[in-house]
Design a protein around this motif. Sequence first.
Motif, PDB file in Angstrom:
ATOM      1  N   LYS A   1       1.940   1.727  -3.544  1.00  0.00           N
ATOM      2  CA  LYS A   1       0.847   2.243  -4.380  1.00  0.00           C
ATOM      3  C   LYS A   1       0.712   3.756  -4.232  1.00  0.00           C
ATOM      4  O   LYS A   1       0.473   4.475  -5.219  1.00  0.00           O
ATOM      5  CB  LYS A   1      -0.476   1.571  -4.003  1.00  0.00           C
ATOM      6  CG  LYS A   1      -0.612   0.135  -4.466  1.00  0.00           C
ATOM      7  CD  LYS A   1      -2.003  -0.404  -4.166  1.00  0.00           C
ATOM      8  CE  LYS A   1      -2.166  -1.813  -4.675  1.00  0.00           C
ATOM      9  NZ  LYS A   1      -3.521  -2.356  -4.489  1.00  0.00           N
ATOM     10  N   LYS A   2       0.859   4.243  -3.020  1.00  0.00           N
ATOM     11  CA  LYS A   2       0.706   5.685  -2.784  1.00  0.00           C
ATOM     12  C   LYS A   2       1.883   6.480  -3.324  1.00  0.00           C
ATOM     13  O   LYS A   2       1.741   7.658  -3.657  1.00  0.00           O
ATOM     14  CB  LYS A   2       0.492   5.937  -1.290  1.00  0.00           C
ATOM     15  CG  LYS A   2      -0.871   5.451  -0.797  1.00  0.00           C
ATOM     16  CD  LYS A   2      -1.115   5.753   0.661  1.00  0.00           C
ATOM     17  CE  LYS A   2      -0.356   4.820   1.577  1.00  0.00           C
ATOM     18  NZ  LYS A   2      -0.714   5.035   3.006  1.00  0.00           N
TER      19      LYS A   2
ATOM     20  N   THR B   1      -4.547  -3.065   2.436  1.00  0.00           N
ATOM     21  CA  THR B   1      -4.296  -2.203   1.279  1.00  0.00           C
ATOM     22  C   THR B   1      -5.610  -1.928   0.575  1.00  0.00           C
ATOM     23  O   THR B   1      -6.626  -2.595   0.837  1.00  0.00           O
ATOM     24  CB  THR B   1      -3.302  -2.866   0.297  1.00  0.00           C
ATOM     25  OG1 THR B   1      -2.979  -1.953  -0.749  1.00  0.00           O
ATOM     26  CG2 THR B   1      -3.887  -4.119  -0.322  1.00  0.00           C
TER      27      THR B   1
ATOM     28  N   SER C   1      -3.945   8.564  -4.157  1.00  0.00           N
ATOM     29  CA  SER C   1      -4.792   7.384  -4.333  1.00  0.00           C
ATOM     30  C   SER C   1      -5.365   6.864  -3.017  1.00  0.00           C
ATOM     31  O   SER C   1      -5.928   5.772  -2.981  1.00  0.00           O
ATOM     32  CB  SER C   1      -4.009   6.267  -5.029  1.00  0.00           C
ATOM     33  OG  SER C   1      -2.872   5.906  -4.273  1.00  0.00           O
ATOM     34  N   GLU C   2      -5.222   7.635  -1.939  1.00  0.00           N
ATOM     35  CA  GLU C   2      -5.813   7.259  -0.652  1.00  0.00           C
ATOM     36  C   GLU C   2      -6.805   8.342  -0.232  1.00  0.00           C
ATOM     37  O   GLU C   2      -6.412   9.376   0.309  1.00  0.00           O
ATOM     38  CB  GLU C   2      -4.737   7.079   0.425  1.00  0.00           C
ATOM     39  CG  GLU C   2      -5.311   6.628   1.762  1.00  0.00           C
ATOM     40  CD  GLU C   2      -4.262   6.550   2.866  1.00  0.00           C
ATOM     41  OE1 GLU C   2      -4.402   5.700   3.755  1.00  0.00           O
ATOM     42  OE2 GLU C   2      -3.298   7.346   2.832  1.00  0.00           O
TER      43      GLU C   2
ATOM     44  N   GLY D   1      -5.890   1.609  -6.423  1.00  0.00           N
ATOM     45  CA  GLY D   1      -6.117   2.511  -5.304  1.00  0.00           C
ATOM     46  C   GLY D   1      -7.062   3.629  -5.685  1.00  0.00           C
ATOM     47  O   GLY D   1      -7.633   3.658  -6.769  1.00  0.00           O
ATOM     48  N   GLY D   2      -7.267   4.561  -4.766  1.00  0.00           N
ATOM     49  CA  GLY D   2      -8.164   5.674  -5.014  1.00  0.00           C
ATOM     50  C   GLY D   2      -9.586   5.409  -4.574  1.00  0.00           C
ATOM     51  O   GLY D   2     -10.489   6.188  -4.849  1.00  0.00           O
TER      52      GLY D   2
ATOM     53  N   PRO E   1       0.239   9.162  -6.371  1.00  0.00           N
ATOM     54  CA  PRO E   1      -0.082  10.090  -5.285  1.00  0.00           C
ATOM     55  C   PRO E   1      -1.552  10.496  -5.317  1.00  0.00           C
ATOM     56  O   PRO E   1      -2.139  10.679  -6.380  1.00  0.00           O
ATOM     57  CB  PRO E   1       0.832  11.283  -5.577  1.00  0.00           C
ATOM     58  CG  PRO E   1       1.959  10.727  -6.380  1.00  0.00           C
ATOM     59  CD  PRO E   1       1.359   9.636  -7.207  1.00  0.00           C
TER      60      PRO E   1
ATOM     61  N   PHE F   1       0.829  -1.203   0.000  1.00  0.00           N
ATOM     62  CA  PHE F   1       0.000   0.000   0.000  1.00  0.00           C
ATOM     63  C   PHE F   1       0.867   1.258   0.000  1.00  0.00           C
ATOM     64  O   PHE F   1       0.549   2.256  -0.654  1.00  0.00           O
ATOM     65  CB  PHE F   1      -0.944  -0.009   1.201  1.00  0.00           C
ATOM     66  CG  PHE F   1      -2.046   1.019   1.109  1.00  0.00           C
ATOM     67  CD1 PHE F   1      -2.570   1.398  -0.114  1.00  0.00           C
ATOM     68  CD2 PHE F   1      -2.558   1.599   2.260  1.00  0.00           C
ATOM     69  CE1 PHE F   1      -3.596   2.343  -0.200  1.00  0.00           C
ATOM     70  CE2 PHE F   1      -3.576   2.538   2.193  1.00  0.00           C
ATOM     71  CZ  PHE F   1      -4.094   2.902   0.964  1.00  0.00           C
ATOM     72  N   ILE F   2       1.976   1.211   0.712  1.00  0.00           N
ATOM     73  CA  ILE F   2       2.908   2.353   0.694  1.00  0.00           C
ATOM     74  C   ILE F   2       3.412   2.586  -0.728  1.00  0.00           C
ATOM     75  O   ILE F   2       3.476   3.723  -1.202  1.00  0.00           O
ATOM     76  CB  ILE F   2       4.083   2.096   1.663  1.00  0.00           C
ATOM     77  CG1 ILE F   2       3.585   2.106   3.109  1.00  0.00           C
ATOM     78  CG2 ILE F   2       5.191   3.130   1.468  1.00  0.00           C
ATOM     79  CD1 ILE F   2       4.615   1.650   4.121  1.00  0.00           C
TER      80      ILE F   2
ATOM     81  N   LYS G   1      -8.067   6.696   4.662  1.00  0.00           N
ATOM     82  CA  LYS G   1      -7.013   6.987   5.640  1.00  0.00           C
ATOM     83  C   LYS G   1      -7.559   6.877   7.058  1.00  0.00           C
ATOM     84  O   LYS G   1      -6.908   6.301   7.951  1.00  0.00           O
ATOM     85  CB  LYS G   1      -6.449   8.382   5.396  1.00  0.00           C
ATOM     86  CG  LYS G   1      -5.229   8.709   6.232  1.00  0.00           C
ATOM     87  CD  LYS G   1      -4.628  10.051   5.814  1.00  0.00           C
ATOM     88  CE  LYS G   1      -3.343  10.344   6.592  1.00  0.00           C
ATOM     89  NZ  LYS G   1      -2.729  11.628   6.143  1.00  0.00           N
TER      90      LYS G   1
END
Length: 465
Positions: free
Chosen positions: A386-387, A413, A393-394, A418-419, A391, A383-384, A399
């Motif tokens: 992916k972010k 994750t 996407s969380e 993501g997003g 950028p 997940f880290i 969060k």
Amino acid sequence: MIGEVLGCMAGGRGGLRSGPASNRDFATALKFIQQENYKEGLEELKNVRSRWLNQPDRIVRAARHYEGAVQILIRKTVMSAQNQVSINFEVKGNKPDVDKWVEVKCPARLDLSGGWTDTPPICYELGGMVVDVAIMLNGEKPIGCKAKRVDDLNITIVVSDDIDELVVVAELSDMLNYCNPTAKGALIKCCLLAAGVVTLELSAGGLSDQLRNTLGSGLHLVTWANLPQGSGLGTSSILAASVLAAIWRCMGVQYTNTDIIHSVLVVEQLLSTGGGWQDQVGGVCPGFNVGTSPQDPFVKVNVEHLEVDADFLAEFESRLLVVYTGKPRLAKNLLQNVIRNWYCKDQSITQAFKDNYSIAEKCREAVINKDLKGIGECLNQYFIIKKILAPGSEPALVKEIFQEISKDILGGTLCGAGGGGFLVALVKDPDSKAGLQKRMQSLPGGEFIHFYTPQIDTQGLVVED
């Protein structure tokens, strides 16, 4: 070479606007590249570029045309996946009777590590590795297609089992919008082309003649995906896999999962969405799998099935938390921006991709060793990554969810790019799920969260007729 120039012209920031690459100044260069006259194409791009560097807005427009050249090269490279499809269309077995349904059902997939490394051009420039697991949700395979041969020599498509979305292909001209992802039935039309049931080659004759030769009939298709839009569970690629399987069964030809996996790559290039291969690997193959592609311009996907015992499957299922966040996955331009950042060769981005590959290797070992804690750690690290790659996407709600449950999970994750979409986590205590659900729903915006009961799918794609 083109990609490196594109990165420089875009300022190394990946902030290039989206838009058409259709200025006639660049038409000759792009035509050369399309025809694989690469030397002439590169020379022409160089010549044209010298006239487009006099002001910032023209530099951006020129960069967009260089990106168009890159997209042509990526598409041509990925289309080499056709070489991995070994169906003999000259040998046909028994076809289903006219008006007899063939039904194909597929699980969804959870990507546990390595996603993005399956994406062209990363998958063949760096090499790709993704660990995934096939899942049913609330006791069902959520994605599928049914098809039947019909007397009328045309093709009818019902999208999402909704009669209002009926698409009729009565002649070849009705197929011409196949490359417009927003057109109704475009994905299915690309499947028809990739499956070999029709072609747009003029020498092949009209639609009715082609259907008579390939199917001996017309075709009626119905598709569905019982998942929220923007789920991040690989829906469109898995749906394409189910359509291909249904068409081939109606044609009476023999095929394998390998044929399906590579043909879906072709479908996505025809559709111009340019996706990778992890979704169809996870939706076609049962249980835990590792998909890999070598650092090679000839695209080939290999799948390793990870054998685990029933006790581990039960333990994994009991700890698996699958949550729809209520936030659709925000995918607009996401793929395009990640590829731009890759070509900019920013050290943090290239290192993130390499780390992502390494995390997938660790996750593979954790599954083999039945190490739930290790899988959880890989989910967190994934997940880290992916972010870093995408950028923003969380979403804020996601969060807050992770902050709320962080002490109660081994790792988690967002699924897919993501997003938003679905969130997956492994809980420390299976008995804590109900309490965690109440806490998540008590968060601002939590009333839109929906919880699913997951089950590891041990069949993969199934065909019933």
